[in-house]
Design a protein around this motif. Sequence first.
Motif, PDB file in Angstrom:
ATOM      1  N   PHE A  33       0.697  -0.824   0.392  1.00 56.73           N
ATOM      2  CA  PHE A  33      -0.282  -0.413   0.092  1.00 56.73           C
ATOM      3  C   PHE A  33       0.917   1.393  -0.210  1.00 56.73           C
ATOM      4  O   PHE A  33       1.983   1.624   0.503  1.00 56.73           O
ATOM      5  CB  PHE A  33      -0.656   0.588   1.650  1.00 56.73           C
ATOM      6  N   TYR A  35      -0.048   5.160   1.316  1.00 53.01           N
ATOM      7  CA  TYR A  35      -0.570   6.043   1.730  1.00 53.01           C
ATOM      8  C   TYR A  35      -0.007   7.768   1.660  1.00 53.01           C
ATOM      9  O   TYR A  35       1.355   7.734   1.948  1.00 53.01           O
ATOM     10  CB  TYR A  35      -1.199   5.975   3.169  1.00 53.01           C
ATOM     11  N   GLN A  37       0.322  11.663   3.477  1.00 51.73           N
ATOM     12  CA  GLN A  37       0.006  12.242   4.681  1.00 51.73           C
ATOM     13  C   GLN A  37       0.314  12.933   5.085  1.00 51.73           C
ATOM     14  O   GLN A  37       1.577  13.207   4.799  1.00 51.73           O
ATOM     15  CB  GLN A  37       0.481  11.562   6.290  1.00 51.73           C
ATOM     16  N   PRO A  43      -3.278   9.811   7.323  1.00 48.74           N
ATOM     17  CA  PRO A  43      -2.930   8.776   6.133  1.00 48.74           C
ATOM     18  C   PRO A  43      -3.758   8.340   6.053  1.00 48.74           C
ATOM     19  O   PRO A  43      -5.305   7.928   6.288  1.00 48.74           O
ATOM     20  CB  PRO A  43      -2.002   7.760   7.120  1.00 48.74           C
ATOM     21  N   LEU A  87       3.836   6.870   2.901  1.00 47.27           N
ATOM     22  CA  LEU A  87       4.022   6.148   3.826  1.00 47.27           C
ATOM     23  C   LEU A  87       4.108   4.613   2.582  1.00 47.27           C
ATOM     24  O   LEU A  87       2.707   4.350   2.170  1.00 47.27           O
ATOM     25  CB  LEU A  87       3.418   6.022   4.659  1.00 47.27           C
ATOM     26  N   THR A  97      -0.137  -4.754   9.013  1.00 43.14           N
ATOM     27  CA  THR A  97       0.769  -4.368   8.339  1.00 43.14           C
ATOM     28  C   THR A  97       1.457  -3.553   8.886  1.00 43.14           C
ATOM     29  O   THR A  97       1.844  -2.304   9.583  1.00 43.14           O
ATOM     30  CB  THR A  97      -0.661  -3.178   8.048  1.00 43.14           C
ATOM     31  N   PHE A  99       4.937  -0.771   8.182  1.00 42.57           N
ATOM     32  CA  PHE A  99       4.755   0.737   7.414  1.00 42.57           C
ATOM     33  C   PHE A  99       6.476   1.278   7.551  1.00 42.57           C
ATOM     34  O   PHE A  99       7.422   1.114   8.658  1.00 42.57           O
ATOM     35  CB  PHE A  99       4.345   2.281   8.530  1.00 42.57           C
ATOM     36  N   GLY A 100       6.678   1.810   6.102  1.00 40.41           N
ATOM     37  CA  GLY A 100       8.355   2.484   6.518  1.00 40.41           C
ATOM     38  C   GLY A 100       8.584   3.870   7.242  1.00 40.41           C
ATOM     39  O   GLY A 100       6.487   4.380   7.955  1.00 40.41           O
ATOM     40  N   ALA A 101       9.040   3.941   7.411  1.00 37.05           N
ATOM     41  CA  ALA A 101       9.261   5.543   8.224  1.00 37.05           C
ATOM     42  C   ALA A 101       8.584   6.687   7.411  1.00 37.05           C
ATOM     43  O   ALA A 101       7.915   8.048   8.182  1.00 37.05           O
ATOM     44  CB  ALA A 101      10.529   6.184   8.150  1.00 37.05           C
TER      45      ALA A 101
ATOM     46  N   TYR B  35      -1.693   2.723  16.331  1.00 35.30           N
ATOM     47  CA  TYR B  35      -0.634   2.526  15.813  1.00 35.30           C
ATOM     48  C   TYR B  35      -0.008   3.540  16.608  1.00 35.30           C
ATOM     49  O   TYR B  35      -0.593   4.674  16.696  1.00 35.30           O
ATOM     50  CB  TYR B  35      -0.287   2.635  14.536  1.00 35.30           C
ATOM     51  N   GLY B  40      11.276   9.292  11.946  1.00 28.78           N
ATOM     52  CA  GLY B  40      11.673   8.652  12.223  1.00 28.78           C
ATOM     53  C   GLY B  40      11.744   7.154  12.098  1.00 28.78           C
ATOM     54  O   GLY B  40      12.335   5.850  11.445  1.00 28.78           O
ATOM     55  N   LEU B  41      10.754   6.161  12.590  1.00 27.64           N
ATOM     56  CA  LEU B  41      10.185   5.159  12.850  1.00 27.64           C
ATOM     57  C   LEU B  41       9.244   4.640  11.885  1.00 27.64           C
ATOM     58  O   LEU B  41       8.893   3.764  11.996  1.00 27.64           O
ATOM     59  CB  LEU B  41      10.303   5.368  14.917  1.00 27.64           C
ATOM     60  N   GLY B  42       8.365   5.303  12.125  1.00 32.59           N
ATOM     61  CA  GLY B  42       6.949   5.308  11.107  1.00 32.59           C
ATOM     62  C   GLY B  42       6.440   4.967  12.479  1.00 32.59           C
ATOM     63  O   GLY B  42       5.653   5.309  13.606  1.00 32.59           O
ATOM     64  N   LEU B  43       4.805   3.928  11.035  1.00 32.12           N
ATOM     65  CA  LEU B  43       4.321   3.955  12.005  1.00 32.12           C
ATOM     66  C   LEU B  43       4.072   2.361  13.126  1.00 32.12           C
ATOM     67  O   LEU B  43       4.648   1.470  11.592  1.00 32.12           O
ATOM     68  CB  LEU B  43       2.502   3.634  11.657  1.00 32.12           C
ATOM     69  N   PHE B 107      -7.913   5.172   9.292  1.00 29.35           N
ATOM     70  CA  PHE B 107      -7.377   6.051  10.156  1.00 29.35           C
ATOM     71  C   PHE B 107      -7.868   7.233  10.399  1.00 29.35           C
ATOM     72  O   PHE B 107      -8.546   7.986   9.974  1.00 29.35           O
ATOM     73  CB  PHE B 107      -5.959   6.642   9.861  1.00 29.35           C
TER      74      PHE B 107
END
Lengths: 109, 116
Positions: A33, A35, A37, A43, A87, A97, A99-101, B35, B40-43, B107
């Motif tokens: 996915f 997203y 934000q 998001p 994201l 799920t 997520f990346g940063a 979440y 820097g860390l994301g969700l 969300f």
Amino acid sequence: GQNIDQPTEMTATEGAIVQINCTYQTSGFNGLFWYQQHAGEAPTFLSYNVLDGLEEKGRFSSFLSRSKGYSYLLLKELQMKDSASYLCAVNTGGFKTIFGAGTRLFVKA
Amino acid sequence: DVKVTQSSRYLVKRTGEKVFLECVQDMDHENMFWYRQDPGLGLRLIYFSYDVKMKEKGDIPEGYSVSREKKERFSLILESASTNQTSMYLCASSPTDRSANTGELFFGEGSRLTVL
């Protein structure tokens, strides 16, 4: 371990095209996915890929290569309102799920 | 318009206080998630629930608990808040049936918690 990597920040010019890359290493894969934000907001869903190839939706396209663990989000005809974080996320199976940063995109005039 | 609503946008609490974050969705989704989002860390997934009274730990459940007494409501509880729990907390929901959609997450606007 599980890992999703994407660039921290990118800058592009209004009207241009920008590609945001994402690489992933996960224990399972049940779809990828993207997203969007905006600062201070929730998001919102942009795109979904579960098979290899390109999915196009208006100005936004997303590509997936499962064998390479690679995806990109392509934004065309950039507008100032596209300034946001993007994201990359992978459903690893079931309900989970990760997520990346996120990639913060700045669009300049 | 479909909606996930989080009860508080901003909270300031003191170390050791008990904190409740409430989330309500109006889409009749089976699955709900909490979440936290840090620069820097994301969700990162704290807990999720796939049915009333059911819960599963996510990646960072330590220091948190959850409650799901009704399908539309999922609460996150910090029994004794600590400064390292200062963060943005995001609630999300998704349907189990993916025949009509991709299973994407919907969300809420987020709750920014500061623990002093």
